[in-house]
Design a protein around this motif. Sequence first.
Motif, PDB file in Angstrom:
ATOM      1  N   VAL A 173       0.830  -1.197   0.000  1.00  0.00           N
ATOM      2  CA  VAL A 173       0.000   0.000   0.000  1.00  0.00           C
ATOM      3  C   VAL A 173       0.873   1.259   0.000  1.00  0.00           C
ATOM      4  N   ILE A 174       1.925   1.245   0.805  1.00  0.00           N
ATOM      5  CA  ILE A 174       2.819   2.411   0.853  1.00  0.00           C
ATOM      6  C   ILE A 174       3.487   2.626  -0.500  1.00  0.00           C
ATOM      7  N   ILE A 175       3.975   1.556  -1.106  1.00  0.00           N
ATOM      8  CA  ILE A 175       4.674   1.663  -2.396  1.00  0.00           C
ATOM      9  C   ILE A 175       3.753   2.232  -3.464  1.00  0.00           C
ATOM     10  N   VAL A 176       2.535   1.724  -3.533  1.00  0.00           N
ATOM     11  CA  VAL A 176       1.602   2.198  -4.555  1.00  0.00           C
ATOM     12  C   VAL A 176       1.237   3.663  -4.324  1.00  0.00           C
ATOM     13  N   TRP A 177       0.915   4.005  -3.111  1.00  0.00           N
ATOM     14  CA  TRP A 177       0.487   5.375  -2.789  1.00  0.00           C
ATOM     15  C   TRP A 177       1.619   6.375  -3.042  1.00  0.00           C
ATOM     16  N   ALA A 178       2.798   6.088  -2.483  1.00  0.00           N
ATOM     17  CA  ALA A 178       3.927   7.001  -2.654  1.00  0.00           C
ATOM     18  C   ALA A 178       4.430   7.013  -4.096  1.00  0.00           C
ATOM     19  N   GLY A 179       4.393   5.871  -4.761  1.00  0.00           N
ATOM     20  CA  GLY A 179       4.810   5.836  -6.163  1.00  0.00           C
ATOM     21  C   GLY A 179       3.926   6.702  -7.055  1.00  0.00           C
ATOM     22  N   ILE A 180       2.619   6.660  -6.808  1.00  0.00           N
ATOM     23  CA  ILE A 180       1.701   7.522  -7.552  1.00  0.00           C
ATOM     24  C   ILE A 180       1.995   8.991  -7.275  1.00  0.00           C
ATOM     25  N   ASP A 181       2.323   9.305  -6.023  1.00  0.00           N
ATOM     26  CA  ASP A 181       2.697  10.685  -5.691  1.00  0.00           C
ATOM     27  C   ASP A 181       3.913  11.138  -6.493  1.00  0.00           C
ATOM     28  N   GLY A 182       4.918  10.271  -6.592  1.00  0.00           N
ATOM     29  CA  GLY A 182       6.112  10.618  -7.343  1.00  0.00           C
ATOM     30  C   GLY A 182       5.846  10.809  -8.817  1.00  0.00           C
ATOM     31  N   VAL A 183       5.017   9.955  -9.401  1.00  0.00           N
ATOM     32  CA  VAL A 183       4.688  10.070 -10.827  1.00  0.00           C
ATOM     33  C   VAL A 183       3.915  11.353 -11.097  1.00  0.00           C
ATOM     34  N   ARG A 184       2.915  11.621 -10.302  1.00  0.00           N
ATOM     35  CA  ARG A 184       2.101  12.829 -10.500  1.00  0.00           C
ATOM     36  C   ARG A 184       2.918  14.102 -10.321  1.00  0.00           C
ATOM     37  N   ASP A 185       3.780  14.099  -9.307  1.00  0.00           N
ATOM     38  CA  ASP A 185       4.568  15.304  -9.047  1.00  0.00           C
ATOM     39  C   ASP A 185       5.538  15.591 -10.195  1.00  0.00           C
ATOM     40  N   ARG A 186       6.202  14.577 -10.720  1.00  0.00           N
ATOM     41  CA  ARG A 186       7.144  14.819 -11.793  1.00  0.00           C
ATOM     42  C   ARG A 186       6.446  15.198 -13.106  1.00  0.00           C
ATOM     43  N   ARG A 187       5.276  14.636 -13.350  1.00  0.00           N
ATOM     44  CA  ARG A 187       4.528  15.032 -14.541  1.00  0.00           C
ATOM     45  C   ARG A 187       4.011  16.465 -14.422  1.00  0.00           C
ATOM     46  N   LYS A 188       3.658  16.861 -13.215  1.00  0.00           N
ATOM     47  CA  LYS A 188       3.177  18.221 -12.998  1.00  0.00           C
ATOM     48  C   LYS A 188       4.327  19.216 -12.965  1.00  0.00           C
ATOM     49  N   HIS A 189       5.474  18.791 -12.458  1.00  0.00           N
ATOM     50  CA  HIS A 189       6.648  19.671 -12.360  1.00  0.00           C
ATOM     51  C   HIS A 189       7.840  18.958 -13.000  1.00  0.00           C
ATOM     52  N   PRO A 190       8.025  19.092 -14.306  1.00  0.00           N
ATOM     53  CA  PRO A 190       9.174  18.435 -14.960  1.00  0.00           C
ATOM     54  C   PRO A 190      10.509  18.903 -14.409  1.00  0.00           C
ATOM     55  N   ASP A 191      10.569  20.159 -13.951  1.00  0.00           N
ATOM     56  CA  ASP A 191      11.797  20.672 -13.355  1.00  0.00           C
ATOM     57  C   ASP A 191      11.876  20.209 -11.902  1.00  0.00           C
ATOM     58  N   PRO A 192      12.926  19.451 -11.521  1.00  0.00           N
ATOM     59  CA  PRO A 192      13.006  18.959 -10.136  1.00  0.00           C
ATOM     60  C   PRO A 192      13.033  20.071  -9.094  1.00  0.00           C
ATOM     61  N   ASP A 193      13.539  21.247  -9.465  1.00  0.00           N
ATOM     62  CA  ASP A 193      13.609  22.349  -8.495  1.00  0.00           C
ATOM     63  C   ASP A 193      12.233  22.906  -8.144  1.00  0.00           C
ATOM     64  N   ASN A 194      11.249  22.668  -9.003  1.00  0.00           N
ATOM     65  CA  ASN A 194       9.904  23.205  -8.766  1.00  0.00           C
ATOM     66  C   ASN A 194       8.937  22.169  -8.201  1.00  0.00           C
ATOM     67  N   GLY A 195       9.426  20.955  -7.961  1.00  0.00           N
ATOM     68  CA  GLY A 195       8.543  19.900  -7.479  1.00  0.00           C
ATOM     69  C   GLY A 195       8.186  20.052  -6.011  1.00  0.00           C
ATOM     70  N   GLU A 196       7.187  19.306  -5.606  1.00  0.00           N
ATOM     71  CA  GLU A 196       6.747  19.328  -4.209  1.00  0.00           C
ATOM     72  C   GLU A 196       7.721  18.537  -3.338  1.00  0.00           C
ATOM     73  N   ASP A 197       7.881  18.972  -2.107  1.00  0.00           N
ATOM     74  CA  ASP A 197       8.767  18.292  -1.175  1.00  0.00           C
ATOM     75  C   ASP A 197       8.030  17.092  -0.576  1.00  0.00           C
ATOM     76  N   LEU A 198       8.020  15.999  -1.319  1.00  0.00           N
ATOM     77  CA  LEU A 198       7.312  14.802  -0.867  1.00  0.00           C
ATOM     78  C   LEU A 198       8.035  14.100   0.273  1.00  0.00           C
ATOM     79  N   THR A 199       9.314  14.388   0.445  1.00  0.00           N
ATOM     80  CA  THR A 199      10.037  13.785   1.571  1.00  0.00           C
ATOM     81  C   THR A 199       9.443  14.223   2.903  1.00  0.00           C
ATOM     82  N   MET A 200       9.204  15.531   3.037  1.00  0.00           N
ATOM     83  CA  MET A 200       8.605  16.034   4.271  1.00  0.00           C
ATOM     84  C   MET A 200       7.145  15.603   4.392  1.00  0.00           C
ATOM     85  N   VAL A 201       6.447  15.526   3.266  1.00  0.00           N
ATOM     86  CA  VAL A 201       5.051  15.092   3.299  1.00  0.00           C
ATOM     87  C   VAL A 201       4.948  13.693   3.893  1.00  0.00           C
ATOM     88  N   TRP A 202       5.791  12.782   3.406  1.00  0.00           N
ATOM     89  CA  TRP A 202       5.710  11.407   3.883  1.00  0.00           C
ATOM     90  C   TRP A 202       6.362  11.224   5.243  1.00  0.00           C
TER      91      TRP A 202
END
Length: 212
Positions: A47-76
């Motif tokens: 469950v963790i892998i699927v949920w967090a993996g989807i977060d990573g995919v969505r964030d990178r598609r929304k923010h192709p530039d890594p500097d503009n992406g969401e800080d998912l490390t702090m979120v999780w």
Amino acid sequence: MTGWAVRGIGMGLFNVVVRLLLGAAVSMWPLSGSALRWVAYALVLLVIIVWAGIDGVRDRRKHPDPDNGEDLTMVWLKAAVVGGLLGGLLSWIVDFFVDFSLGQNGLIFELTSGAAFTVLTIFVTASIAVFVGRLIVNREAKKKLTASDAERAHDRQLVNAGNAGNAEPNRAEPQWAAEHDEADTEVFSAVDADGKPRMDKRSSRHGTADGS
């Protein structure tokens, strides 16, 4: 609710449900308790892998530039803390009303050692899953870019080949004109010894002198 709160509450509740199912399964098949615990742990990880993996995919598609992406490390990280504490507290409360064995641990243990293990599991697994999700999107973007570059290169080759084919007749025209030149060439008259000009014209086409 913010993203980390939803994830934390969700993982805490899911952890309690899995422990309840594990307790019921162990009560029914006590000799398979070790295998059932590994199955329950793998289900939580999935469950963790699927949920967090989807977060990573969505964030990178929304923010192709890594500097503009969401800080998912702090979120999780926040979600892991909430999930660990909430899961331990609810498991301790449920243990008063359900006969299923949930570990029979005290409240202090559930909020310290038990919660720490849950926090570590959620955070480490989610961090890896987010990284893999972003990596998948990056590879897809590179493949699309490579395919686009190859298509443009192919189009340029076709254009250059068309231009080369159109230029061949133009290069052949001067040679044809040189071989079939029918322009008249006028030969000027010679000068006699006494200085008087002698009129003499020849045509390169007929190869005869004037008057003959």
